[in-house]
Design an enzyme around this catalytic site. Structure first.
Site, PDB file in Angstrom:
ATOM      1  N   GLU A   1      -6.177  -5.584   9.717  1.00 46.67           N
ATOM      2  CA  GLU A   1      -5.029  -4.549  10.315  1.00 46.67           C
ATOM      3  C   GLU A   1      -5.568  -3.913  11.594  1.00 46.67           C
ATOM      4  O   GLU A   1      -6.097  -2.944  11.554  1.00 46.67           O
ATOM      5  CB  GLU A   1      -4.939  -3.585   8.945  1.00 46.67           C
ATOM      6  CG  GLU A   1      -4.404  -4.020   7.536  1.00 46.67           C
ATOM      7  CD  GLU A   1      -3.878  -3.005   6.979  1.00 46.67           C
ATOM      8  OE1 GLU A   1      -2.685  -3.253   6.737  1.00 46.67           O
ATOM      9  OE2 GLU A   1      -4.473  -1.863   6.510  1.00 46.67           O
TER      10      GLU A   1
ATOM     11  N   GLY B   1       1.595   1.798  11.016  1.00 46.71           N
ATOM     12  CA  GLY B   1       2.598   2.988  10.581  1.00 46.71           C
ATOM     13  C   GLY B   1       2.996   3.313  11.930  1.00 46.71           C
ATOM     14  O   GLY B   1       3.592   4.374  12.187  1.00 46.71           O
TER      15      GLY B   1
ATOM     16  N   GLU C   1      -7.281   3.957   7.603  1.00 47.01           N
ATOM     17  CA  GLU C   1      -7.351   5.467   7.130  1.00 47.01           C
ATOM     18  C   GLU C   1      -8.576   6.125   6.689  1.00 47.01           C
ATOM     19  O   GLU C   1      -8.870   7.232   6.959  1.00 47.01           O
ATOM     20  CB  GLU C   1      -5.967   5.698   6.501  1.00 47.01           C
ATOM     21  CG  GLU C   1      -4.749   5.769   7.331  1.00 47.01           C
ATOM     22  CD  GLU C   1      -3.533   5.181   6.604  1.00 47.01           C
ATOM     23  OE1 GLU C   1      -3.352   5.190   5.260  1.00 47.01           O
ATOM     24  OE2 GLU C   1      -2.452   4.586   7.376  1.00 47.01           O
TER      25      GLU C   1
ATOM     26  N   HIS D   1      -9.648   0.605   4.167  1.00 48.10           N
ATOM     27  CA  HIS D   1      -8.614   0.869   5.191  1.00 48.10           C
ATOM     28  C   HIS D   1      -8.816   1.666   6.350  1.00 48.10           C
ATOM     29  O   HIS D   1      -9.546   2.520   6.265  1.00 48.10           O
ATOM     30  CB  HIS D   1      -7.658   1.401   3.940  1.00 48.10           C
ATOM     31  CG  HIS D   1      -6.034   1.554   4.618  1.00 48.10           C
ATOM     32  ND1 HIS D   1      -5.712   2.275   5.616  1.00 48.10           N
ATOM     33  CD2 HIS D   1      -5.050   0.654   4.787  1.00 48.10           C
ATOM     34  CE1 HIS D   1      -4.642   2.234   6.070  1.00 48.10           C
ATOM     35  NE2 HIS D   1      -4.100   1.146   5.418  1.00 48.10           N
TER      36      HIS D   1
ATOM     37  N   ASN E   1       0.936  -1.209  -0.027  1.00 48.54           N
ATOM     38  CA  ASN E   1      -0.127   0.015  -0.022  1.00 48.54           C
ATOM     39  C   ASN E   1       0.772   1.150  -0.212  1.00 48.54           C
ATOM     40  O   ASN E   1       1.591   1.498   0.989  1.00 48.54           O
ATOM     41  CB  ASN E   1      -0.772   0.085   1.265  1.00 48.54           C
ATOM     42  CG  ASN E   1      -1.625   1.161   1.543  1.00 48.54           C
ATOM     43  OD1 ASN E   1      -1.943   1.970   0.348  1.00 48.54           O
ATOM     44  ND2 ASN E   1      -2.317   1.272   2.661  1.00 48.54           N
ATOM     45  N   TRP E   2       0.925   1.936  -0.940  1.00 43.83           N
ATOM     46  CA  TRP E   2       1.914   3.045  -1.192  1.00 43.83           C
ATOM     47  C   TRP E   2       1.280   4.178  -0.697  1.00 43.83           C
ATOM     48  O   TRP E   2       2.111   5.436  -0.652  1.00 43.83           O
ATOM     49  CB  TRP E   2       2.273   3.043  -2.625  1.00 43.83           C
ATOM     50  CG  TRP E   2       3.110   2.095  -3.261  1.00 43.83           C
ATOM     51  CD1 TRP E   2       3.570   1.094  -2.679  1.00 43.83           C
ATOM     52  CD2 TRP E   2       3.595   1.710  -4.525  1.00 43.83           C
ATOM     53  NE1 TRP E   2       4.107   0.018  -3.321  1.00 43.83           N
ATOM     54  CE2 TRP E   2       4.463   0.770  -4.707  1.00 43.83           C
ATOM     55  CE3 TRP E   2       3.421   2.441  -5.929  1.00 43.83           C
ATOM     56  CZ2 TRP E   2       4.877   0.066  -5.893  1.00 43.83           C
ATOM     57  CZ3 TRP E   2       3.915   2.131  -7.016  1.00 43.83           C
ATOM     58  CH2 TRP E   2       4.743   0.907  -7.093  1.00 43.83           C
ATOM     59  N   LYS E   3       0.092   4.217  -0.200  1.00 47.00           N
ATOM     60  CA  LYS E   3      -0.585   5.454   0.380  1.00 47.00           C
ATOM     61  C   LYS E   3      -0.326   6.563  -0.572  1.00 47.00           C
ATOM     62  O   LYS E   3      -0.003   6.828  -1.717  1.00 47.00           O
ATOM     63  CB  LYS E   3       0.105   5.401   1.712  1.00 47.00           C
ATOM     64  CG  LYS E   3      -0.324   4.126   2.619  1.00 47.00           C
ATOM     65  CD  LYS E   3      -0.024   4.747   3.971  1.00 47.00           C
ATOM     66  CE  LYS E   3      -0.319   3.391   4.994  1.00 47.00           C
ATOM     67  NZ  LYS E   3      -0.509   3.501   6.205  1.00 47.00           N
TER      68      LYS E   3
ATOM     69  N   GLY F   1       2.605  -1.457   4.495  1.00 48.60           N
ATOM     70  CA  GLY F   1       2.737   0.317   4.054  1.00 48.60           C
ATOM     71  C   GLY F   1       4.042   0.519   3.899  1.00 48.60           C
ATOM     72  O   GLY F   1       4.620   0.499   2.926  1.00 48.60           O
ATOM     73  N   GLY F   2       4.430   1.083   4.899  1.00 48.30           N
ATOM     74  CA  GLY F   2       5.764   1.738   4.938  1.00 48.30           C
ATOM     75  C   GLY F   2       6.952   1.168   4.238  1.00 48.30           C
ATOM     76  O   GLY F   2       7.805   1.505   3.442  1.00 48.30           O
TER      77      GLY F   2
ATOM     78  N   SER G   1       2.559  -2.599  10.423  1.00 53.30           N
ATOM     79  CA  SER G   1       3.923  -2.524  10.678  1.00 53.30           C
ATOM     80  C   SER G   1       4.933  -3.578  10.207  1.00 53.30           C
ATOM     81  O   SER G   1       5.783  -4.436  10.804  1.00 53.30           O
ATOM     82  CB  SER G   1       4.498  -2.145  12.233  1.00 53.30           C
ATOM     83  OG  SER G   1       3.898  -0.626  12.108  1.00 53.30           O
TER      84      SER G   1
HETATM   85  C1  PEP Z   1      -0.984  -0.189   5.753  1.00 50.26           C
HETATM   86  O1  PEP Z   1      -1.067   0.917   5.312  1.00 50.26           O
HETATM   87  O2  PEP Z   1      -1.887  -0.758   5.299  1.00 50.26           O
HETATM   88  C2  PEP Z   1      -0.047  -0.518   6.663  1.00 50.26           C
HETATM   89  C3  PEP Z   1      -0.275  -1.536   7.175  1.00 50.26           C
HETATM   90  O3  PEP Z   1       0.923   0.296   6.780  1.00 50.26           O
HETATM   91  P1  PEP Z   1       2.097  -0.055   7.556  1.00 50.26           P
HETATM   92  O4  PEP Z   1       3.024  -1.373   7.106  1.00 50.26           O
HETATM   93  O5  PEP Z   1       3.282   1.183   7.481  1.00 50.26           O
HETATM   94  O6  PEP Z   1       1.971  -0.169   9.212  1.00 50.26           O
END
Ligand code: PEP
Length: 252
Positions: free
Chosen positions: A167, A173, A98, A96, A10-12, A234-235, A213
């Protein structure tokens, strides 16, 4: 019934068109011809076409981070799943954390999005998960049950187009990861709920990914849990040096 391991990035709201194109090429090269695992990337809407072109010839799946719950109309600033399909998208992320917690999207909106996305012949990645307050109040399973209800609109012929991503909001994050045992417990519950809503075959075949994470250092342990079928990252999906080893941790 076995489930193919599935790693999604997920490049957000990150990257430029040049960096997104280059990362797409890196992911495509890393995945190569591998058919024993699935890999997907979810760039911003603006970068979809650049990423699509740079994934060409690979089996990396192109995903979108969101959609609106209607086919078309006077919905300024929104994107329909039919438009996403027209751009070469194959899967849409829905719910998601967010979207739910930063943008205030409701469970009722998720139902509309799941319905229209499936009608547009795209796959759905439904994200579910509890906040820290909800976990500490012992409400994790109740939250999962409420959010998973969006799957009630899935028809038997659409089951193979569904993925669930668990999640925990407190792990996204933040650098805090659920322990493998916590992840397994929540995933088993997600699978049980899929069974209740869509039946035993769906429970056996629908992949449940873990997100929160995930990094190269914790991916293998999380993925070794029986009900953890992959990861939504994500990150650590923003560089092939971080994402590549996570992809490699996915073993059939
Ligand atoms: C996500 O954006 O779905 C996510 C899990 O982010 P991260 O891996 O940065 O926690």
């Amino acid at each position: 019934m076995s489930r193919v391991p599935y790693i999604a990035g997920n490049w957000k709201m990150h990257l430029t068109k040049r960096k997104a194109s280059s990362l797409a090429r890196d992911v495509a090269a890393h995945q190569g011809e591998n058919a024993t695992r699935k890999v997907a990337v979810f760039p911003t809407f603006l970068h979809l076409d650049y990423v699509r072109r740079n994934l060409k010839g690979s089996n990396v799946i192109l995903g979108a981070q969101n959609c609106y719950g209607k086919k078309e109309g006077a919905f300024t600033g929104e994107i329909s799943p039919y438009m996403l399909r027209d751009m070469g998208v194959k899967v849409v992320m829905i719910g998601h954390s967010e979207r739910r917690h930063v943008f205030g999207e409701t469970d009722a909106m998720m139902v509309e999005k799941v319905k229209i996305t499936l009608r547009a012949k795209l796959d759905v990645m439904l994200c579910v998960g509890e906040t820290l307050d909800e976990r500490e109040a012992g409400k994790t399973f109740a939250v999962l049950a409420r959010q998973m209800r969006a799957l009630k609109v899935v028809k038997p012929t659409q089951i193979d187009r569904i993925t669930v991503a668990y999640e925990p909001v407190w792990a996204i994050g933040t650098g805090k990861t659920a322990t493998p045992e916590m992840a397994q417990e929540a995933h088993a519950e997600c699978r049980r709920l899929v069974g209740d809503i869509l039946g035993a075959d769906a429970a056996a075949t629908i992949p449940v990914l873990y997100g929160g994470s995930v990094k190269a250092g914790n991916a293998a342990e999380l993925l070794s849990q029986p009900d953890v079928d992959g990861a939504l990252v994500g990150g650590a999906s923003l560089s092939i040096n971080d994402f590549g080893p996570i992809i490699d941790a996915a073993k059939a």
